[in-house]
Design a protein around this motif. Structure first.
Motif, PDB file in Angstrom:
ATOM      1  N   UNK A   1      16.902 -28.685  16.852  1.00  0.00           N
ATOM      2  CA  UNK A   1      18.418 -28.902  16.953  1.00  0.00           C
ATOM      3  C   UNK A   1      19.039 -29.154  15.417  1.00  0.00           C
ATOM      4  N   UNK A   2      18.440 -29.813  14.616  1.00  0.00           N
ATOM      5  CA  UNK A   2      19.118 -30.171  13.387  1.00  0.00           C
ATOM      6  C   UNK A   2      18.957 -28.818  12.551  1.00  0.00           C
ATOM      7  N   UNK A   3      18.130 -28.134  12.806  1.00  0.00           N
ATOM      8  CA  UNK A   3      17.817 -26.555  12.179  1.00  0.00           C
ATOM      9  C   UNK A   3      19.079 -25.781  12.457  1.00  0.00           C
ATOM     10  N   UNK A   4      19.178 -25.931  14.029  1.00  0.00           N
ATOM     11  CA  UNK A   4      20.273 -25.151  14.356  1.00  0.00           C
ATOM     12  C   UNK A   4      21.713 -25.458  13.734  1.00  0.00           C
ATOM     13  N   UNK A   5      21.993 -26.609  13.368  1.00  0.00           N
ATOM     14  CA  UNK A   5      23.231 -27.049  12.813  1.00  0.00           C
ATOM     15  C   UNK A   5      23.124 -26.668  11.409  1.00  0.00           C
TER      16      UNK A   5
ATOM     17  N   UNK B   1      11.624 -19.894   8.887  1.00  0.00           N
ATOM     18  CA  UNK B   1      10.889 -18.622   9.803  1.00  0.00           C
ATOM     19  C   UNK B   1       9.537 -18.358   9.537  1.00  0.00           C
ATOM     20  N   UNK B   2       9.423 -18.248   8.222  1.00  0.00           N
ATOM     21  CA  UNK B   2       8.208 -17.763   7.713  1.00  0.00           C
ATOM     22  C   UNK B   2       7.217 -18.623   7.551  1.00  0.00           C
ATOM     23  N   UNK B   3       7.326 -20.268   7.454  1.00  0.00           N
ATOM     24  CA  UNK B   3       6.657 -21.058   7.262  1.00  0.00           C
ATOM     25  C   UNK B   3       6.366 -21.852   8.492  1.00  0.00           C
ATOM     26  N   UNK B   4       6.899 -21.681   9.628  1.00  0.00           N
ATOM     27  CA  UNK B   4       6.720 -22.220  10.907  1.00  0.00           C
ATOM     28  C   UNK B   4       6.380 -21.456  12.123  1.00  0.00           C
ATOM     29  N   UNK B   5       5.168 -21.760  12.270  1.00  0.00           N
ATOM     30  CA  UNK B   5       4.450 -21.092  13.605  1.00  0.00           C
ATOM     31  C   UNK B   5       5.050 -20.960  14.841  1.00  0.00           C
ATOM     32  N   UNK B   6       5.946 -22.142  15.241  1.00  0.00           N
ATOM     33  CA  UNK B   6       6.661 -22.279  16.306  1.00  0.00           C
ATOM     34  C   UNK B   6       7.833 -21.376  16.628  1.00  0.00           C
ATOM     35  N   UNK B   7       8.461 -21.283  15.036  1.00  0.00           N
ATOM     36  CA  UNK B   7       9.578 -20.416  15.164  1.00  0.00           C
ATOM     37  C   UNK B   7       9.137 -18.901  15.275  1.00  0.00           C
TER      38      UNK B   7
ATOM     39  N   UNK C   1       1.644 -31.275   5.213  1.00  0.00           N
ATOM     40  CA  UNK C   1       2.423 -30.522   4.219  1.00  0.00           C
ATOM     41  C   UNK C   1       2.891 -29.223   4.492  1.00  0.00           C
ATOM     42  N   UNK C   2       2.531 -28.300   5.219  1.00  0.00           N
ATOM     43  CA  UNK C   2       3.201 -27.071   5.547  1.00  0.00           C
ATOM     44  C   UNK C   2       4.748 -27.443   6.328  1.00  0.00           C
ATOM     45  N   UNK C   3       4.655 -28.199   7.367  1.00  0.00           N
ATOM     46  CA  UNK C   3       5.740 -28.800   8.024  1.00  0.00           C
ATOM     47  C   UNK C   3       6.808 -29.222   6.965  1.00  0.00           C
ATOM     48  N   UNK C   4       6.294 -29.946   6.003  1.00  0.00           N
ATOM     49  CA  UNK C   4       7.417 -30.717   5.109  1.00  0.00           C
ATOM     50  C   UNK C   4       7.561 -29.818   3.992  1.00  0.00           C
ATOM     51  N   UNK C   5       6.762 -28.749   3.578  1.00  0.00           N
ATOM     52  CA  UNK C   5       7.227 -28.130   2.284  1.00  0.00           C
ATOM     53  C   UNK C   5       8.484 -27.370   2.235  1.00  0.00           C
ATOM     54  N   UNK C   6       8.541 -26.564   4.014  1.00  0.00           N
ATOM     55  CA  UNK C   6       9.758 -25.847   4.028  1.00  0.00           C
ATOM     56  C   UNK C   6      11.184 -26.699   3.773  1.00  0.00           C
TER      57      UNK C   6
END
Length: 308
Positions: free
Chosen positions: A59-63, A289-295, A236-241
Motif C-alpha cells: 500500500x505504501x509502495x502504491x502511494x 518490480x525487478x527485485x521483488x518476487x511477489x510483484x 538484504x534483497x528486500x531492503x536493497x530496493x
C-alpha cells in the motif's frame, strides 16, 4: 530598479533550446516521462487489483507510485507544450499550483519513504508482531500524515512566494515554477523568507533521513545476527530496493536544497530538478518490480489473465 512588467504572467525560459542535440534530449525526456507515468500507473493498478499485494508494504509502495505519477503530469505536459508551441507564459495561479503540487509531492515522498523504512524494520526485526506494530490503521495514519505534511509545506511556500511583488522581468530561468527560482525575481528583501525556506527544507529532509538511518541501522544489526544465509539474503534483497530509491531521491534533494546559495546556479538547478522530477520516478517501478518476487509473480499472473 527595473520597470514593472505590464503583465502578471511569468515566462519560463525552459530546459532546452532548438538545436539538434537539445531536440534529441527533449525526445528522450518525453520518452522517459511517458515510461515513468505508465510504469507507476501499472504498479499502482497492480497493487490495487491483486489481493496478494494488499499489505501495508505494498500500500505504501502504491502511494509512492501515485505521487510519482502526479509529479510527472504536474511538470512535463506544461514543459513539453512550452517547447513545442513557443508559448512559455504561465499565470501566477498556474505558477502557484505548480509550486504547491511539486512541494506537496516531494515533501510527502520524504515522509513516505521514512514510513516504508519503518515497515521494513518491523517486518525483519519483529516479524511475529508485524500485524500489531504495522497495523492497517497505523499504515493509513502514516500515509495521510505524509500527504498532509507535504501539502502544508507546499501551501505555505506557494502562498508566501506569490505574496512578494515582482518588479524585474518576469523571466523564470527554469522549466517549471520552483520557489527558489521565483524568489529571485522579487523586489523586496527576501533574506528572511529564504532562510525560513532553507530551514524548512532541511527539516523536511533531515527528519525523514534520520528515521530511515535509525531503521536501517537496526535492520543491519538484526540481519547480521541471522543464522540462515537464505534469510539474510532475503532480507538484504528486500531492503536493497528501498535503499536504492532512498539514495536516489534524497541525494538529488540534498544537492538541490542544502547547498549554500553561493554554490547555486540556474543550470545546475535545472539539471538536478530534471533528474528527480523525470528520471527518478521512472526508476522506482523498475527497482521494485525487478527485485521483488511477489510483484513479478503478480505481474505474470495479471498478464496471464489478460492474455487468456
Amino acid at each position: 530598479m527595473e520597470n514593472w512588467n505590464t503583465t502578471s504572467d511569468f515566462i519560463l525560459l525552459g530546459l532546452f533550446n532548438h538545436t539538434g542535440a537539445h531536440q534529441f534530449l527533449f525526445v528522450l525526456v518525453l520518452i522517459t516521462a511517458f515510461t515513468s507515468f505508465v510504469g507507476n500507473a501499472l504498479m499502482f493498478l497492480l497493487i490495487l487489483l491483486d489481493s496478494g499485494l494488499h499489505r501495508p508494504m505494498y500500500f505504501l509502495l502504491s502511494q509512492l507510485s501515485l505521487m510519482d505519477m502526479i509529479l510527472v503530469i504536474t511538470i512535463v505536459p506544461k514543459m513539453a507544450a512550452d517547447y513545442l508551441t513557443g508559448r512559455t507564459f504561465i499565470s501566477q495561479v498556474g505558477c502557484g499550483f505548480q509550486i504547491f503540487f511539486f512541494l506537496t509531492l516531494e515533501g510527502g515522498e520524504c515522509f513516505l519513504l521514512a514510513a516504508m523504512s519503518y515497515d521494513r524494520y518491523v517486518a525483519i526485526c519483529h516479524p511475529l508482531r508485524y500485524p500489531v506494530l504495522m497495523s492497517w490503521q497505523l499504515c493509513l495514519r502514516m500515509t495521510l500524515g505524509s500527504w498532509f505534511l507535504g501539502a502544508a509545506d507546499g501551501l505555505m511556500q506557494a502562498a508566501a512566494t506569490l505574496n512578494f511583488s515582482f518588479c524585474r522581468k518576469h523571466e523564470i530561468d527554469h522549466f517549471f515554477c520552483e520557489a527558489p527560482s521565483l524568489v529571485r525575481l522579487a523586489c523586496a528583501d527576501t533574506s528572511v523568507f529564504e532562510y525560513a525556506m532553507y530551514v524548512c527544507c532541511v527539516l523536511m529532509l533531515l527528519v525523514p533521513i534520520s528515521l530511515i538511518l535509525i531503521s536501517y541501522s537496526l535492520i543491519l544489526a538484526a540481519v547480521l545476527q541471522m543464522c540462515s544465509n537464505e534469510a539474510r539474503k532475503k532480507a538484504f534483497t528486500t531492503c536493497s530496493s528501498h535503499i536504492s530509491v532512498v539514495g536516489l531521491f534524497f541525494g538529488a534533494a540534498i544537492f538541490t536544497y542544502m547547498r549554500p546559495k553561493s554554490f547555486r546556479s540556474a543550470n545546475h538547478d535545472k539539471i538536478v530538478s530534471a533528474f528527480y522530477t523525470i528520471f527518478t520516478p521512472v526508476l522506482n517501478p523498475l527497482i521494485y518490480s525487478l527485485r521483488n518476487s511477489e510483484v513479478k509473480g503478480a505481474l505474470r499472473k495479471c498478464m496471464g489473465q489478460c492474455a487468456a
